[in-house]
Design a protein around this motif. Structure first.
Motif, mmCIF file in Angstrom:
data_model
loop_
_atom_site.group_PDB
_atom_site.id
_atom_site.type_symbol
_atom_site.label_atom_id
_atom_site.label_comp_id
_atom_site.label_asym_id
_atom_site.label_seq_id
_atom_site.Cartn_x
_atom_site.Cartn_y
_atom_site.Cartn_z
ATOM 1 N N PHE A 245 0.824 -1.206 0.000
ATOM 2 C CA PHE A 245 0.000 0.000 0.000
ATOM 3 C C PHE A 245 0.860 1.259 0.000
ATOM 4 N N SER A 246 1.973 1.214 0.753
ATOM 5 C CA SER A 246 2.856 2.392 0.799
ATOM 6 C C SER A 246 3.455 2.671 -0.571
ATOM 7 N N ARG A 247 3.713 1.615 -1.344
ATOM 8 C CA ARG A 247 4.275 1.788 -2.678
ATOM 9 C C ARG A 247 3.226 2.349 -3.647
ATOM 10 N N VAL A 248 1.985 1.901 -3.485
ATOM 11 C CA VAL A 248 0.914 2.466 -4.305
ATOM 12 C C VAL A 248 0.759 3.951 -3.990
ATOM 13 N N GLU A 249 0.783 4.282 -2.697
ATOM 14 C CA GLU A 249 0.685 5.692 -2.293
ATOM 15 C C GLU A 249 1.820 6.516 -2.902
ATOM 16 N N ALA A 250 3.035 5.955 -2.840
ATOM 17 C CA ALA A 250 4.192 6.683 -3.365
ATOM 18 C C ALA A 250 4.055 6.913 -4.872
ATOM 19 N N ALA A 251 3.564 5.902 -5.581
ATOM 20 C CA ALA A 251 3.411 6.024 -7.026
ATOM 21 C C ALA A 251 2.390 7.086 -7.395
ATOM 22 N N LEU A 252 1.439 7.348 -6.493
ATOM 23 C CA LEU A 252 0.379 8.325 -6.749
ATOM 24 C C LEU A 252 0.616 9.632 -6.002
ATOM 25 N N GLY A 254 0.818 10.075 -2.924
ATOM 26 C CA GLY A 254 0.058 10.127 -1.677
ATOM 27 C C GLY A 254 -1.411 10.443 -1.862
ATOM 28 N N ASP A 255 -1.881 10.582 -3.085
ATOM 29 C CA ASP A 255 -3.280 10.961 -3.329
ATOM 30 C C ASP A 255 -4.006 9.834 -4.061
ATOM 31 N N LEU A 256 -4.860 9.089 -3.334
ATOM 32 C CA LEU A 256 -5.603 7.985 -3.933
ATOM 33 C C LEU A 256 -7.007 8.390 -4.352
ATOM 34 N N GLN A 257 -7.426 9.580 -3.965
ATOM 35 C CA GLN A 257 -8.791 10.012 -4.236
ATOM 36 C C GLN A 257 -9.058 10.105 -5.743
ATOM 37 N N GLY A 258 -10.193 9.576 -6.150
ATOM 38 C CA GLY A 258 -10.616 9.681 -7.536
ATOM 39 C C GLY A 258 -9.952 8.708 -8.480
ATOM 40 N N ARG A 259 -9.124 7.815 -7.967
ATOM 41 C CA ARG A 259 -8.439 6.845 -8.829
ATOM 42 C C ARG A 259 -9.363 5.660 -9.095
ATOM 43 N N GLY A 260 -9.319 5.153 -10.298
ATOM 44 C CA GLY A 260 -10.135 4.000 -10.654
ATOM 45 C C GLY A 260 -9.543 2.710 -10.108
ATOM 46 N N GLN A 262 -9.066 -0.032 -11.612
ATOM 47 C CA GLN A 262 -8.116 -0.650 -12.537
ATOM 48 C C GLN A 262 -6.706 -0.087 -12.319
ATOM 49 N N GLU A 263 -6.615 1.227 -12.161
ATOM 50 C CA GLU A 263 -5.309 1.845 -11.937
ATOM 51 C C GLU A 263 -4.716 1.391 -10.610
ATOM 52 N N LEU A 264 -5.553 1.352 -9.585
ATOM 53 C CA LEU A 264 -5.068 0.931 -8.265
ATOM 54 C C LEU A 264 -4.618 -0.525 -8.289
ATOM 55 N N GLU A 265 -5.367 -1.383 -8.975
ATOM 56 C CA GLU A 265 -4.989 -2.792 -9.070
ATOM 57 C C GLU A 265 -3.681 -2.955 -9.830
ATOM 58 N N ARG A 266 -3.497 -2.156 -10.907
ATOM 59 C CA ARG A 266 -2.255 -2.234 -11.674
ATOM 60 C C ARG A 266 -1.057 -1.851 -10.799
ATOM 61 N N LEU A 267 -1.201 -0.768 -10.034
ATOM 62 C CA LEU A 267 -0.113 -0.335 -9.152
ATOM 63 C C LEU A 267 0.122 -1.346 -8.033
ATOM 64 N N TRP A 268 -0.952 -1.968 -7.566
ATOM 65 C CA TRP A 268 -0.829 -2.999 -6.514
ATOM 66 C C TRP A 268 -0.003 -4.179 -7.023
ATOM 67 N N GLN A 269 -0.328 -4.653 -8.212
ATOM 68 C CA GLN A 269 0.419 -5.769 -8.782
ATOM 69 C C GLN A 269 1.862 -5.375 -9.064
ATOM 70 N N GLN A 270 2.063 -4.129 -9.461
ATOM 71 C CA GLN A 270 3.419 -3.621 -9.690
ATOM 72 C C GLN A 270 4.211 -3.621 -8.388
ATOM 73 N N ALA A 271 3.566 -3.212 -7.290
ATOM 74 C CA ALA A 271 4.229 -3.206 -5.984
ATOM 75 C C ALA A 271 4.602 -4.622 -5.565
ATOM 76 N N LYS A 272 3.681 -5.570 -5.781
ATOM 77 C CA LYS A 272 3.970 -6.973 -5.446
ATOM 78 C C LYS A 272 5.181 -7.476 -6.225
ATOM 79 N N ALA A 273 5.229 -7.135 -7.513
ATOM 80 C CA ALA A 273 6.356 -7.573 -8.345
ATOM 81 C C ALA A 273 7.663 -6.947 -7.869
#
Length: 284
Positions: A245-252, A254-260, A262-273
């Motif tokens: 989650f911290s990596r998703v926040e960093a990629a955005l 720190g602003d998750l508001q209004g994100r779809g 699909q975008e959040l899932e893509r960043l989540w999988q990217q963080a896992k990788a």
């Protein structure tokens, strides 16, 4: 600068020094208002919190943190001892003597020349001595042994729910209340999941909460059958989630508001990788 007259007397034994500090905190004349208000009952949340923080420090392999958290847990023991001492019930010496006597009594293979080939034999001896002690207490006029359900109710009352579920599961299984095989446990998991889905669909939140508890309790039984620790598993998931989650926040930024999603899932999988690659890199 503090008035030297208010300082507790220095003692060369660190444990006695800690006792003196706690006694000063609990002194009705000039002690700490918060410490003076505490009772055994009011301190229960702090005992549990400090025990969890000790476990967290162990899991992270952080000696500095572990030393600090063990000190916080020790403080809870000394506080409880001080409260009891003020009421002339028992003190820290009595606590230490009691546990020392119990350890000597229940380790005859160490202190009395008995044999114990492995840890299973040690546990069997421990349980046998414990049962003999209970029988002796009953013979001396103590209340007769209560049903297992009553014993377990008392044992798990102060435990976190998941730890309590594991305690109940183990004791009930040992008493014979057990599935024939792991397949039976999985069948129960699916049964409880279906009941949870129905309860959620009905809109009855109280019923859904009950069914959720049944699902979690059954999963604890799966963990017991498989020899895994559900508390450690969930704690690990919490850590992994926060890392990702911290990596998703960093990629955005720190602003998750209004994100779809699909975008959040893509960043989540990217963080896992990323985490997986870091774990497998030679430098790690």
């Amino acid at each position: 600068m503090a008035d030297p007259q208010t300082q507790p007397p220095h003692h060369p034994d660190p444990i006695r020094q800690l006792e003196a500090v706690v006694a000063r905190l609990r002194d009705p004349s000039g002690g700490c208002p918060w410490d003076l208000e505490q009772t055994h009952a009011s301190l229960v949340p702090y005992v549990l919190e400090e025990a969890h923080e000790v476990a967290d420090a162990i899991q992270h392999g952080d000696d500095r943190h572990l030393k600090e958290e063990l000190g916080d847990l020790l403080l809870q023991v000394v506080l409880h001892a001080r409260i009891a001492q003020e009421e002339q019930r028992f003190d820290l010496n009595a606590i230490a003597e009691s546990i020392s006597d119990k350890l000597i009594r229940r380790h005859p293979h160490v202190f009395a020349g008995a044999e114990a080939a492995d840890s299973a034999a040690v546990k069997a001896t421990w349980d046998a001595i414990k049962a003999a002690e209970r029988a002796e207490q009953t013979a001396d006029g103590a209340p007769s042994r209560s049903p297992l359900s009553d014993q377990l109710a008392g044992k798990v009352r102060g435990q976190p729910a998941m730890a309590g579920a594991m305690t109940i599961s183990k004791k009930a299984a040992k008493a014979g209340f057990e599935w024939d095989d792991l397949a039976g446990v999985w069948d129960k998991v699916h049964e409880e999941l279906d009941e949870l889905k129905e309860a959620v669909a009905s809109g009855d939140r109280a019923h859904a909460q009950e069914e959720l508890g049944d699902v979690l309790f059954t999963l604890v039984n799966v963990a017991r059958w498989c020899g895994i620790d559900p508390e450690a598993g969930l704690a690990g998931t919490n850590r992994r989630f926060l890392d990702r989650f911290s990596r998703v926040e960093a990629a955005l930024g720190g602003d998750l508001q209004g994100r779809g999603i699909q975008e959040l899932e893509r960043l989540w999988q990217q963080a896992k990788a990323q985490i997986r690659a870091e774990a497998n890199s030679p430098a790690s």
